[in-house]
Design an enzyme around this catalytic site. Structure first.
Site, PDB file in Angstrom:
ATOM      1  N   LYS A   1      33.708  44.744  44.373  1.00  0.00           N
ATOM      2  CA  LYS A   1      32.511  45.505  44.324  1.00  0.00           C
ATOM      3  C   LYS A   1      32.388  46.688  43.053  1.00  0.00           C
ATOM      4  O   LYS A   1      31.178  46.918  42.928  1.00  0.00           O
ATOM      5  CB  LYS A   1      31.982  45.666  45.658  1.00  0.00           C
ATOM      6  CG  LYS A   1      31.640  44.722  46.410  1.00  0.00           C
ATOM      7  CD  LYS A   1      32.134  45.366  48.219  1.00  0.00           C
ATOM      8  CE  LYS A   1      30.797  45.712  47.768  1.00  0.00           C
ATOM      9  NZ  LYS A   1      30.649  46.647  49.589  1.00  0.00           N
TER      10      LYS A   1
ATOM     11  N   TYR B   1      40.800  42.130  39.759  1.00  0.00           N
ATOM     12  CA  TYR B   1      40.365  43.592  38.985  1.00  0.00           C
ATOM     13  C   TYR B   1      40.275  43.147  37.428  1.00  0.00           C
ATOM     14  O   TYR B   1      39.133  43.833  36.918  1.00  0.00           O
ATOM     15  CB  TYR B   1      42.226  44.460  38.136  1.00  0.00           C
ATOM     16  CG  TYR B   1      42.151  45.580  37.905  1.00  0.00           C
ATOM     17  CD1 TYR B   1      41.565  46.778  37.667  1.00  0.00           C
ATOM     18  CD2 TYR B   1      42.573  45.347  36.597  1.00  0.00           C
ATOM     19  CE1 TYR B   1      41.134  47.938  37.572  1.00  0.00           C
ATOM     20  CE2 TYR B   1      42.867  46.801  35.750  1.00  0.00           C
ATOM     21  CZ  TYR B   1      41.991  47.375  35.987  1.00  0.00           C
ATOM     22  OH  TYR B   1      41.651  48.731  35.064  1.00  0.00           O
TER      23      TYR B   1
ATOM     24  N   ASN C   1      33.939  58.366  45.941  1.00  0.00           N
ATOM     25  CA  ASN C   1      34.516  58.781  47.590  1.00  0.00           C
ATOM     26  C   ASN C   1      35.490  57.920  47.592  1.00  0.00           C
ATOM     27  O   ASN C   1      36.204  58.265  48.697  1.00  0.00           O
ATOM     28  CB  ASN C   1      33.324  56.628  47.132  1.00  0.00           C
ATOM     29  CG  ASN C   1      34.830  55.939  47.304  1.00  0.00           C
ATOM     30  OD1 ASN C   1      35.815  56.226  45.859  1.00  0.00           O
ATOM     31  ND2 ASN C   1      34.919  54.845  47.135  1.00  0.00           N
TER      32      ASN C   1
ATOM     33  N   GLY D   1      22.082  50.970  35.978  1.00  0.00           N
ATOM     34  CA  GLY D   1      20.614  51.096  36.331  1.00  0.00           C
ATOM     35  C   GLY D   1      19.921  52.819  35.783  1.00  0.00           C
ATOM     36  O   GLY D   1      19.185  53.058  35.991  1.00  0.00           O
TER      37      GLY D   1
END
Ligand code: NAD
Ligand code: UDP
Length: 319
Positions: free
Chosen positions: A96, A150, A37, A107
């Site tokens: 996150k 972190y 991102n 997943g």
């Protein structure tokens, strides 16, 4: 495109390590899907791959669900702010990507039946009370200090990865990366290698934190990537340290940079950041034993290559 090629996903592909890992995987004959991102990375790190039919870039935040059509053989989860100033400025994003991002990438690996490799860190050992650090050491981490965002995100990520291995039978690997340096580090990311090189080349004072007696052990990027590639091909599932055991103090590192650049910059002492580890050196017996890996690039060689990269980046001719 050859149908026989395997597909690897690299999160954080536009970052320092993710871009070098993508290069290595392409050289090994993989197709690579890079996801990033651009939070702390830059497309400049992968611009040389534009037009490479085996490399595909997806601009995506991996804390959100990842949908990918087709087969995936390997997932490398490297996305995360990684320098202390980055994760201090991005505490929630760091937590996150270490938690939700790890869950989503696990997943993805599970859905595709892929092998999974987590980029973990020597920060899992915190400010260590054991020296050098072996994988069996549980660490000395302040969970609520500024670095906790972190360290604990990575410790959670390791726990989640082991749970997917034990509960779902996923083929997982965990690399604990020690301070790595080389071309494509961000000049302004605050880590000691680009900080001192940038300061020396630009005639600014070298900002040594504390009294400079804290130690680090610096690994050249090609050595690290080689260890990671070997780990991805191994059948070892518990964390493995990859790092160069040659340890030096931050002050010694500053002296090396001053000597190498011929800079007449001075050293300027600044306050030591909270919870800054006082010592760090990897015990790499396990990597030697299970991967047949050890570092090959001496500090003197790697630092010259890195210096040349930053000279070029800053358009400063070699003297
Ligand atoms: P980097 O900042 O250069 O690269 C990280 C990349 O992750 C960046 O391109 C960033 O844009 C991307 N990213 C961050 N959050 C994201 C998100 N939510 N979704 C998608 N992309 C996201 O850092 P690096 O030095 O290349 O570190 C890569 C990995 O290696 C990190 O996981 C880091 O914790 C680990 N690591 C690095 C070192 C080191 O010395 N470089 C040491 C220990 C661990
Ligand atoms: N450091 C320093 N001056 C700087 C940047 C870092 O003295 O401008 C020190 C920092 O306090 C730490 C070491 O260098 O002791 C390595 O810092 P870095 O941010 O590269 O990585 P860390 O190992 O702390 O994650």
């Amino acid at each position: 495109m050859s149908a026989a090629k395997k597909n690897a996903v690299v999160t954080g592909a536009a970052g320092f390590l993710g871009s070098h890992l993508s290069d290595r995987l392409l050289a090994e004959g993989f197709r690579v899907i890079g996801i990033d991102n651009l939070l702390t990375g830059n497309v400049r790190n992968i611009e040389h791959l534009a037009g490479n039919a085996d490399f595909h870039f997806i601009h995506h935040d991996v804390t959100n669900y990842i949908y990918l059509p087709g087969e995936v053989d390997l997932v490398f989860h490297f996305a995360s702010p990684a320098s202390p100033i980055d994760y201090l400025q991005l505490p929630i994003q760091t937590l996150k990507v270490g938690s939700l991002g790890t869950h989503n990438t696990l997943g993805l690996a599970k859905a595709k039946g892929a092998t999974y490799l987590l980029a973990s860190t020597s920060e899992c050992y915190g400010d260590p009370l054991e020296h050098p650090q072996k994988e069996t050491y549980w660490g000395n981490v302040n969970p609520i200090g500024p670095r906790g965002v972190y360290d604990e995100a990575k410790r959670f990520a390791e726990a989640m990865t082991m749970a997917y291995h034990r509960f779902h039978g996923l083929d997982t690997k965990i690399v604990r990366i020690f301070n790595t340096y080389g071309p494509r580090m961000r000049l302004e990311d605050g880590r000691v290698v680009p900080a001192f090189i940038g300061q020396a080349l630009q005639g600014q004072p070298l900002t040594v934190f504390g009294d400079g007696s804290q130690t680090r052990s610096f690994t050249y990027v090609s050595d690290l990537i080689d260890g990671i590639f070997r780990l991805s091909q191994s059948d070892y599932h518990e964390p493995v340290n990859i790092g160069n055991p040659r340890e030096m103090s931050v002050m010694q590192f500053a002296e090396h940079i001053l000597a190498l650049t011929g800079s007449d910059s001075q050293v300027e002492l600044k306050p030591l950041p909270t919870d800054d580890p006082k010592i760090r050196q990897p015990d790499i017996s396990l990597a030697r034993q299970v991967l047949g890996w050890e570092p090959r690039v001496p500090f003197e060689e790697g630092i010259v290559t890195t210096l040349a990269y930053f000279r070029d980046f800053l358009s400063i001719p070699a003297c």
